[in-house]
Design a protein around this motif. Structure first.
Motif, mmCIF file in Angstrom:
data_model
loop_
_atom_site.group_PDB
_atom_site.id
_atom_site.type_symbol
_atom_site.label_atom_id
_atom_site.label_comp_id
_atom_site.label_asym_id
_atom_site.label_seq_id
_atom_site.Cartn_x
_atom_site.Cartn_y
_atom_site.Cartn_z
ATOM 1 N N LYS A 280 21.851 -13.186 46.685
ATOM 2 C CA LYS A 280 21.523 -13.043 48.113
ATOM 3 C C LYS A 280 22.794 -13.024 48.963
ATOM 4 C CE LYS A 280 17.020 -12.822 48.398
ATOM 5 N NZ LYS A 280 16.365 -11.698 49.076
ATOM 6 N N LEU A 281 23.816 -13.733 48.487
ATOM 7 C CA LEU A 281 25.112 -13.757 49.190
ATOM 8 C C LEU A 281 26.029 -12.606 48.731
ATOM 9 C CD1 LEU A 281 25.823 -17.605 49.084
ATOM 10 C CD2 LEU A 281 25.117 -16.274 51.085
ATOM 11 N N GLU A 282 25.482 -11.754 47.860
ATOM 12 C CA GLU A 282 26.214 -10.596 47.315
ATOM 13 C C GLU A 282 27.431 -11.011 46.487
ATOM 14 O OE1 GLU A 282 26.936 -7.678 50.364
ATOM 15 O OE2 GLU A 282 24.820 -7.571 50.923
ATOM 16 N N GLU A 283 27.335 -12.201 45.899
ATOM 17 C CA GLU A 283 28.390 -12.676 44.990
ATOM 18 C C GLU A 283 27.914 -12.424 43.551
ATOM 19 O OE1 GLU A 283 30.204 -16.455 45.858
ATOM 20 O OE2 GLU A 283 29.539 -16.371 47.950
ATOM 21 N N TYR A 284 27.947 -11.141 43.190
ATOM 22 C CA TYR A 284 27.286 -10.704 41.956
ATOM 23 C C TYR A 284 27.971 -11.197 40.686
ATOM 24 C CZ TYR A 284 24.924 -7.820 45.390
ATOM 25 O OH TYR A 284 24.212 -7.409 46.490
ATOM 26 N N GLU A 285 29.293 -11.229 40.684
ATOM 27 C CA GLU A 285 30.013 -11.702 39.493
ATOM 28 C C GLU A 285 29.653 -13.167 39.195
ATOM 29 O OE1 GLU A 285 31.758 -10.018 37.439
ATOM 30 O OE2 GLU A 285 32.571 -8.253 38.450
ATOM 31 N N LYS A 286 29.640 -13.975 40.255
ATOM 32 C CA LYS A 286 29.288 -15.399 40.089
ATOM 33 C C LYS A 286 27.825 -15.546 39.664
ATOM 34 C CE LYS A 286 32.646 -17.424 43.312
ATOM 35 N NZ LYS A 286 32.791 -18.148 44.587
ATOM 36 N N ALA A 287 26.976 -14.676 40.198
ATOM 37 C CA ALA A 287 25.552 -14.709 39.825
ATOM 38 C C ALA A 287 25.405 -14.433 38.332
ATOM 39 C CB ALA A 287 24.770 -13.681 40.632
ATOM 40 N N ILE A 288 26.148 -13.442 37.834
ATOM 41 C CA ILE A 288 26.093 -13.097 36.402
ATOM 42 C C ILE A 288 26.522 -14.288 35.543
ATOM 43 C CG2 ILE A 288 27.174 -11.648 34.614
ATOM 44 C CD1 ILE A 288 27.149 -9.384 36.818
ATOM 45 N N GLU A 289 27.543 -15.016 35.996
ATOM 46 C CA GLU A 289 27.994 -16.216 35.262
ATOM 47 C C GLU A 289 26.852 -17.223 35.128
ATOM 48 O OE1 GLU A 289 31.473 -17.895 37.078
ATOM 49 O OE2 GLU A 289 32.610 -16.019 36.903
ATOM 50 N N CYS A 290 26.079 -17.386 36.210
ATOM 51 C CA CYS A 290 24.943 -18.318 36.180
ATOM 52 C C CYS A 290 23.860 -17.835 35.220
ATOM 53 C CB CYS A 290 24.341 -18.476 37.574
ATOM 54 S SG CYS A 290 25.361 -19.460 38.673
ATOM 55 N N TYR A 291 23.558 -16.542 35.286
ATOM 56 C CA TYR A 291 22.535 -16.004 34.393
ATOM 57 C C TYR A 291 22.974 -16.110 32.929
ATOM 58 C CZ TYR A 291 20.190 -14.205 38.557
ATOM 59 O OH TYR A 291 19.541 -14.103 39.762
ATOM 60 N N ASP A 292 24.266 -15.907 32.679
ATOM 61 C CA ASP A 292 24.784 -16.057 31.309
ATOM 62 C C ASP A 292 24.615 -17.491 30.814
ATOM 63 O OD1 ASP A 292 25.462 -13.414 30.861
ATOM 64 O OD2 ASP A 292 27.536 -13.633 31.533
ATOM 65 N N LYS A 293 24.845 -18.458 31.717
ATOM 66 C CA LYS A 293 24.659 -19.870 31.358
ATOM 67 C C LYS A 293 23.191 -20.135 30.994
ATOM 68 C CE LYS A 293 28.574 -22.258 32.041
ATOM 69 N NZ LYS A 293 29.146 -23.173 31.021
ATOM 70 N N ALA A 294 22.298 -19.579 31.827
ATOM 71 C CA ALA A 294 20.859 -19.748 31.572
ATOM 72 C C ALA A 294 20.481 -19.139 30.228
ATOM 73 C CB ALA A 294 20.051 -19.100 32.695
ATOM 74 N N LEU A 295 21.071 -17.977 29.904
ATOM 75 C CA LEU A 295 20.756 -17.288 28.646
ATOM 76 C C LEU A 295 21.355 -17.991 27.434
ATOM 77 C CD1 LEU A 295 21.114 -13.666 29.997
ATOM 78 C CD2 LEU A 295 19.008 -14.681 29.090
ATOM 79 N N GLU A 296 22.451 -18.733 27.633
ATOM 80 C CA GLU A 296 22.999 -19.554 26.550
ATOM 81 C C GLU A 296 22.002 -20.640 26.143
ATOM 82 O OE1 GLU A 296 26.809 -21.264 27.522
ATOM 83 O OE2 GLU A 296 27.671 -19.303 27.990
ATOM 84 N N ILE A 297 21.294 -21.147 27.155
ATOM 85 C CA ILE A 297 20.318 -22.220 26.924
ATOM 86 C C ILE A 297 19.002 -21.638 26.402
ATOM 87 C CG2 ILE A 297 19.001 -24.093 28.024
ATOM 88 C CD1 ILE A 297 21.438 -24.082 30.122
ATOM 89 N N ASP A 298 18.584 -20.506 26.970
ATOM 90 C CA ASP A 298 17.325 -19.858 26.566
ATOM 91 C C ASP A 298 17.544 -18.344 26.547
ATOM 92 O OD1 ASP A 298 14.781 -18.961 26.139
ATOM 93 O OD2 ASP A 298 14.004 -19.520 28.104
ATOM 94 N N SER A 299 17.778 -17.804 25.361
ATOM 95 C CA SER A 299 18.124 -16.376 25.233
ATOM 96 C C SER A 299 16.967 -15.443 25.582
ATOM 97 C CB SER A 299 18.615 -16.074 23.813
ATOM 98 O OG SER A 299 17.608 -16.389 22.873
ATOM 99 N N ASN A 300 15.744 -15.985 25.640
ATOM 100 C CA ASN A 300 14.569 -15.171 25.988
ATOM 101 C C ASN A 300 14.130 -15.356 27.439
ATOM 102 O OD1 ASN A 300 14.389 -14.113 23.385
ATOM 103 N ND2 ASN A 300 13.124 -15.820 22.679
ATOM 104 N N ASN A 301 15.053 -15.801 28.254
ATOM 105 C CA ASN A 301 14.729 -16.104 29.653
ATOM 106 C C ASN A 301 14.615 -14.811 30.461
ATOM 107 O OD1 ASN A 301 14.943 -16.885 32.397
ATOM 108 N ND2 ASN A 301 15.927 -18.785 31.797
ATOM 109 N N ILE A 302 13.387 -14.416 30.752
ATOM 110 C CA ILE A 302 13.118 -13.159 31.461
ATOM 111 C C ILE A 302 13.783 -13.134 32.834
ATOM 112 C CG2 ILE A 302 11.283 -11.790 32.573
ATOM 113 C CD1 ILE A 302 11.142 -11.429 29.643
ATOM 114 N N TYR A 303 13.654 -14.239 33.554
ATOM 115 C CA TYR A 303 14.193 -14.295 34.920
ATOM 116 C C TYR A 303 15.702 -14.063 34.909
ATOM 117 C CZ TYR A 303 14.593 -15.895 39.766
ATOM 118 O OH TYR A 303 14.840 -15.960 41.121
ATOM 119 N N ALA A 304 16.394 -14.671 33.937
ATOM 120 C CA ALA A 304 17.850 -14.517 33.851
ATOM 121 C C ALA A 304 18.226 -13.094 33.456
ATOM 122 C CB ALA A 304 18.425 -15.513 32.852
#
Length: 206
Positions: free
Chosen positions: A120-144
């Protein structure tokens, strides 16, 4: 409970009965009354400093109490973050998500929420880092997967975005948000017919 009443009666007769304090502590701990249980274990240990069972169970009660306090704090932070999110105050929401992650570093839902706020803040690179963290925990995370795909689309990395959307559709083939995201990526890559198929599929489901 009846057990606690029995221990109380025993302690009225003999307040220096360490075993009764210890057992009362156990009964309170089983009821989830950890603070009161700790007080009983302390009384037992004042009377008998070498009471190993009281020492051990006091540690257990302290750990449970600490965990309860942590969960209560997380709940409060989540409520505050939810409020700021509704107010579109994404910066404040992100600060709170970071506080939650300090207490609960494996909470993939909070990484998703933080990623969404960063988008929402258009900080896409940082957003991707967060989604990658979520996917490390749950690789099938649809939202991430969907969120990462959309962030990549915003960065013009449409081929990479497609990989995220395709992976998400393997898990959940009828997710309209993923289908729309994939359609957007295909459209940007000039694959108009394939894009239309995604948009049409999403409309059929909707």
């Amino acid at each position: 409970s009846e057990a606690i009443e029995c221990y109380d009666r025993a302690l009225e007769i003999n307040p220096n009965y360490a075993y009764a304090w210890y057992n009362k502590g156990n009964a309170l701990r089983k009821l989830g009354k950890h603070s009161e249980a700790i007080e009983c274990y302390d009384r037992a240990l004042e009377i008998d400093p070498n009471h190993e069972l009281a020492k051990n169970n006091k540690k257990i009660a302290e750990e449970r109490l600490k965990e309860e306090e942590k969960l209560k704090k997380i709940k409060e932070l989540k409520e505050s973050a939810k409020y700021y999110k509704k107010q579109n105050n994404y910066k404040e929401a992100i600060k709170l998500y970071e506080e939650i992650l300090k207490l609960d570093p494996n909470n993939y839902k909070i990484y998703n929420n933080k990623g969404w706020a960063l988008r929402k803040l258009e900080e896409y690179e940082k957003a991707i880092e967060c989604y990658d963290k979520a996917l490390e925990i749950d690789s099938n995370n649809i939202y991430a997967l969907e969120g990462k795909g959309r962030a990549l689309n915003h960065l013009g990395k449409h081929e990479e975005a497609l990989k995220c959307f395709d992976r998400a559709l393997e898990i959940e083939p009828n997710n309209i948000y993923v289908l729309n995201g994939k359609g957007w990526a295909l459209e940007e890559l000039g694959k108009h017919e394939e894009a239309l198929k995604c948009f049409d599929r999403a409309l059929e489901i909707e």
